[in-house]
Scaffold this active site. Structure first.
Site, PDB file in Angstrom:
ATOM      1  N   ASN A   1      32.529  34.245  -4.219  1.00 31.43           N
ATOM      2  CA  ASN A   1      33.663  34.276  -3.298  1.00 31.43           C
ATOM      3  C   ASN A   1      33.459  35.457  -2.346  1.00 31.43           C
ATOM      4  O   ASN A   1      33.509  36.615  -2.778  1.00 31.43           O
ATOM      5  CB  ASN A   1      34.952  34.432  -4.120  1.00 31.43           C
ATOM      6  N   VAL A   2      33.254  35.170  -1.066  1.00 33.86           N
ATOM      7  CA  VAL A   2      32.924  36.244  -0.117  1.00 33.86           C
ATOM      8  C   VAL A   2      34.063  37.248   0.083  1.00 33.86           C
ATOM      9  O   VAL A   2      33.841  38.339   0.609  1.00 33.86           O
ATOM     10  CB  VAL A   2      32.467  35.691   1.260  1.00 33.86           C
TER      11      VAL A   2
ATOM     12  N   ASN B   1      27.919  32.667   7.079  1.00 30.80           N
ATOM     13  CA  ASN B   1      28.437  31.390   7.595  1.00 30.80           C
ATOM     14  C   ASN B   1      29.793  30.990   7.005  1.00 30.80           C
ATOM     15  O   ASN B   1      30.543  30.261   7.642  1.00 30.80           O
ATOM     16  CB  ASN B   1      27.394  30.298   7.307  1.00 30.80           C
TER      17      ASN B   1
ATOM     18  N   SER C   1      32.151  31.570  16.853  1.00 27.75           N
ATOM     19  CA  SER C   1      32.656  30.265  17.306  1.00 27.75           C
ATOM     20  C   SER C   1      33.024  30.352  18.787  1.00 27.75           C
ATOM     21  O   SER C   1      33.374  31.440  19.288  1.00 27.75           O
ATOM     22  CB  SER C   1      33.910  29.891  16.519  1.00 27.75           C
TER      23      SER C   1
ATOM     24  N   TYR D   1      42.029  31.900  13.476  1.00 25.99           N
ATOM     25  CA  TYR D   1      40.570  31.694  13.532  1.00 25.99           C
ATOM     26  C   TYR D   1      39.967  32.418  14.739  1.00 25.99           C
ATOM     27  O   TYR D   1      38.921  33.069  14.635  1.00 25.99           O
ATOM     28  CB  TYR D   1      40.319  30.192  13.610  1.00 25.99           C
TER      29      TYR D   1
ATOM     30  N   ALA E   1      41.182  35.035  16.307  1.00 28.45           N
ATOM     31  CA  ALA E   1      41.239  36.490  16.083  1.00 28.45           C
ATOM     32  C   ALA E   1      40.097  36.920  15.173  1.00 28.45           C
ATOM     33  O   ALA E   1      39.424  37.932  15.420  1.00 28.45           O
ATOM     34  CB  ALA E   1      42.587  36.873  15.464  1.00 28.45           C
TER      35      ALA E   1
ATOM     36  N   LYS F   1      37.174  35.401  14.670  1.00 22.79           N
ATOM     37  CA  LYS F   1      35.853  35.252  15.296  1.00 22.79           C
ATOM     38  C   LYS F   1      35.630  36.314  16.374  1.00 22.79           C
ATOM     39  O   LYS F   1      34.498  36.769  16.572  1.00 22.79           O
ATOM     40  CB  LYS F   1      35.695  33.842  15.870  1.00 22.79           C
TER      41      LYS F   1
HETATM   42  N1  CAA Z   1      45.702  22.254  25.335  1.00 23.56           N
HETATM   43  C1  CAA Z   1      46.959  22.087  25.810  1.00 23.56           C
HETATM   44  N2  CAA Z   1      47.914  21.403  25.159  1.00 23.56           N
HETATM   45  C2  CAA Z   1      47.580  20.865  23.978  1.00 23.56           C
HETATM   46  C3  CAA Z   1      46.296  21.001  23.414  1.00 23.56           C
HETATM   47  C4  CAA Z   1      45.331  21.724  24.163  1.00 23.56           C
HETATM   48  N3  CAA Z   1      44.087  21.915  23.709  1.00 23.56           N
HETATM   49  N4  CAA Z   1      46.266  20.366  22.237  1.00 23.56           N
HETATM   50  C5  CAA Z   1      47.485  19.845  22.059  1.00 23.56           C
HETATM   51  N5  CAA Z   1      48.275  20.146  23.115  1.00 23.56           N
HETATM   52  C6  CAA Z   1      49.673  19.789  23.304  1.00 23.56           C
HETATM   53  C7  CAA Z   1      49.962  18.405  22.775  1.00 23.56           C
HETATM   54  O1  CAA Z   1      49.713  17.418  23.751  1.00 23.56           O
HETATM   55  C8  CAA Z   1      51.423  18.514  22.415  1.00 23.56           C
HETATM   56  O2  CAA Z   1      52.186  18.380  23.612  1.00 23.56           O
HETATM   57  P1  CAA Z   1      53.657  17.755  23.590  1.00 23.56           P
HETATM   58  O3  CAA Z   1      54.477  18.588  22.658  1.00 23.56           O
HETATM   59  O4  CAA Z   1      54.096  17.836  24.981  1.00 23.56           O
HETATM   60  O5  CAA Z   1      53.475  16.341  23.075  1.00 23.56           O
HETATM   61  C9  CAA Z   1      51.577  19.954  21.954  1.00 23.56           C
HETATM   62  O6  CAA Z   1      50.482  20.667  22.521  1.00 23.56           O
HETATM   63  C10 CAA Z   1      51.563  20.087  20.450  1.00 23.56           C
HETATM   64  O7  CAA Z   1      50.282  19.606  19.974  1.00 23.56           O
HETATM   65  P2  CAA Z   1      50.205  18.727  18.679  1.00 23.56           P
HETATM   66  O8  CAA Z   1      51.075  17.532  18.810  1.00 23.56           O
HETATM   67  O9  CAA Z   1      48.749  18.475  18.415  1.00 23.56           O
HETATM   68  O10 CAA Z   1      50.840  19.696  17.603  1.00 23.56           O
HETATM   69  P3  CAA Z   1      50.661  19.656  16.052  1.00 23.56           P
HETATM   70  O11 CAA Z   1      51.572  20.697  15.525  1.00 23.56           O
HETATM   71  O12 CAA Z   1      50.742  18.283  15.515  1.00 23.56           O
HETATM   72  O13 CAA Z   1      49.147  20.124  15.813  1.00 23.56           O
HETATM   73  C11 CAA Z   1      47.244  21.537  15.941  1.00 23.56           C
HETATM   74  C12 CAA Z   1      48.726  21.391  16.256  1.00 23.56           C
HETATM   75  C13 CAA Z   1      47.018  21.496  14.408  1.00 23.56           C
HETATM   76  C14 CAA Z   1      46.822  22.894  16.475  1.00 23.56           C
HETATM   77  C15 CAA Z   1      46.454  20.391  16.627  1.00 23.56           C
HETATM   78  O14 CAA Z   1      46.765  20.358  17.991  1.00 23.56           O
HETATM   79  C16 CAA Z   1      44.968  20.543  16.470  1.00 23.56           C
HETATM   80  O15 CAA Z   1      44.392  20.290  15.413  1.00 23.56           O
HETATM   81  N6  CAA Z   1      44.285  21.009  17.530  1.00 23.56           N
HETATM   82  C17 CAA Z   1      42.858  21.260  17.474  1.00 23.56           C
HETATM   83  C18 CAA Z   1      42.610  22.696  17.026  1.00 23.56           C
HETATM   84  C19 CAA Z   1      41.125  22.975  17.032  1.00 23.56           C
HETATM   85  O16 CAA Z   1      40.471  22.938  18.064  1.00 23.56           O
HETATM   86  N7  CAA Z   1      40.536  23.272  15.856  1.00 23.56           N
HETATM   87  C20 CAA Z   1      39.136  23.486  15.734  1.00 23.56           C
HETATM   88  C21 CAA Z   1      38.723  23.184  14.297  1.00 23.56           C
HETATM   89  S1  CAA Z   1      36.949  23.153  14.088  1.00 23.56           S
HETATM   90  C22 CAA Z   1      36.504  24.750  14.225  1.00 23.56           C
HETATM   91  O17 CAA Z   1      37.288  25.642  14.208  1.00 23.56           O
HETATM   92  C23 CAA Z   1      35.036  25.016  14.361  1.00 23.56           C
HETATM   93  C24 CAA Z   1      34.761  25.807  15.558  1.00 23.56           C
HETATM   94  O18 CAA Z   1      34.202  26.872  15.437  1.00 23.56           O
HETATM   95  C25 CAA Z   1      35.134  25.283  16.886  1.00 23.56           C
END
Ligand code: CAA
Length: 245
Positions: A60-61, A83, A143, A155, A157, A159
């Site tokens: 566990n890191v 990682n 990331s 996440y 903050a 990274k």
């Molecule tokens: N930019 C602007 N608006 C956005 C948006 C974006 N990127 N994404 C969603 N919205 C909007 C939606 O359209 C929605 O608008 P309305 O309220 O007007 O309908 C509002 O913001 C709320 O969004 P959700 O309905 O999606 O809200 P939720 O509470 O159901 O989910 C969340 C929130 C969990 C953050 C979801 O939006 C999500 O999973 N987003 C992706 C987050 C992401 O990129 N994660 C990366 C994971 S992989 C990783 O981390 C590896 C890496 O290194 C990249």
């Protein structure tokens, strides 16, 4: 640094990116020490790689003692690939249809603990051993979210902190012949990205100029590149298909 016969620790090697990096380094002749918090994931990796020179560690890191015990058991470390990481995505504050939700402190702290403190602990233990020996290379997996990403207060903050530690260590540790660099992947075809809800993922992919997810081997190749290029130090390599948040 040549990869062949080098001792490489890979954290979070039980699945996803870490697993790919561990397997690819082993294929290039490295002695890979794979570690993961999951006993089951380590057992599966062991079953699939019984013919390689990999060793397997449940660790566990975020647990200093667990990390110290693992590193104490290794005769030598040339490379650390930091990682291991988790996500707890959610909006910072969401007010919708008369309901308000917020990101919990627990979700904030658990991500900071694994993705920032875990990197700190592993790097410190590895760097100590490297500094007492012949030096080495520390590669942190950052990331694209390091610049701030919708739904990822915690996440992002963590990274950003990883990047700052990378630069700091590249300055402090160079005198011990230790290089330190990071890779900032964009959205890669992993279980972590597969967990994003489809509409959110579609929105993200449409913003990537190459209009696709990255593949794990495209990150793994960058790990090898950093190890083999002795003049890379203190840099964050962005491998994200052109998506820069
Ligand atoms: N930019 C602007 N608006 C956005 C948006 C974006 N990127 N994404 C969603 N919205 C909007 C939606 O359209 C929605 O608008 P309305 O309220 O007007 O309908 C509002 O913001 C709320 O969004 P959700 O309905 O999606 O809200 P939720 O509470 O159901 O989910 C969340 C929130 C969990 C953050 C979801 O939006 C999500 O999973 N987003 C992706 C987050 C992401 O990129 N994660 C990366 C994971 S992989 C990783 O981390 C590896 C890496 O290194 C990249």
């Amino acid at each position: 640094m040549h990869i062949k016969n080098k001792h490489c620790v890979v954290t979070g090697a039980g699945r996803g990116l870490g697993k790919q990096i561990a397997i690819d380094l082993a294929k290039q002749g490295a002695v890979v020490h794979a570690c993961d918090i999951s006993d089951e994931a380590m057992q599966n990796l062991k079953d699939d790689n019984s013919n390689s020179s990999m060793t397997f560690h449940v660790c566990n890191v975020t647990d200093e003692d667990s990390v110290k015990t693992m590193f104490a058991g290794l005769a030598k470390i040339d490379v650390l690939v930091n990682n291991a990481g988790i996500t707890r995505d959610g909006l910072f504050v969401k007010v919708k249809d008369g309901t308000t939700t917020t990101m919990s402190l627990e979700d904030f702290q658990s991500v900071l603990n694994v993705n920032l403190a875990g990197v700190f602990i592993c790097a410190r233990e590895a760097a100590t051993k490297m500094a007492e020996g012949d030096g080495g290379v520390i590669i942190n997996i950052s990331s694209v979210s390091r610049a701030g990403n919708f739904g990822q207060t915690n996440y992002s903050a963590a990274k950003a902190g990883v990047d700052a530690m990378t630069v700091t260590w590249s300055k402090e540790l160079a005198k011990y012949k230790i290089r330190c660099a990071a890779i900032a992947p964009g959205y890669i075809n992993t279980e972590m990205v597969a967990a994003i809800k489809p509409e959110a993922l579609d929105r993200i992919t449409s913003q990537v100029p190459l209009k696709r997810l990255g593949e794990m081997h495209e990150i793994s190749r960058t790990v090898s590149f950093i190890i083999e290029n002795d003049f890379i130090n203190g840099k964050i390599l962005e491998i994200d298909g052109g998506l820069r948040i």
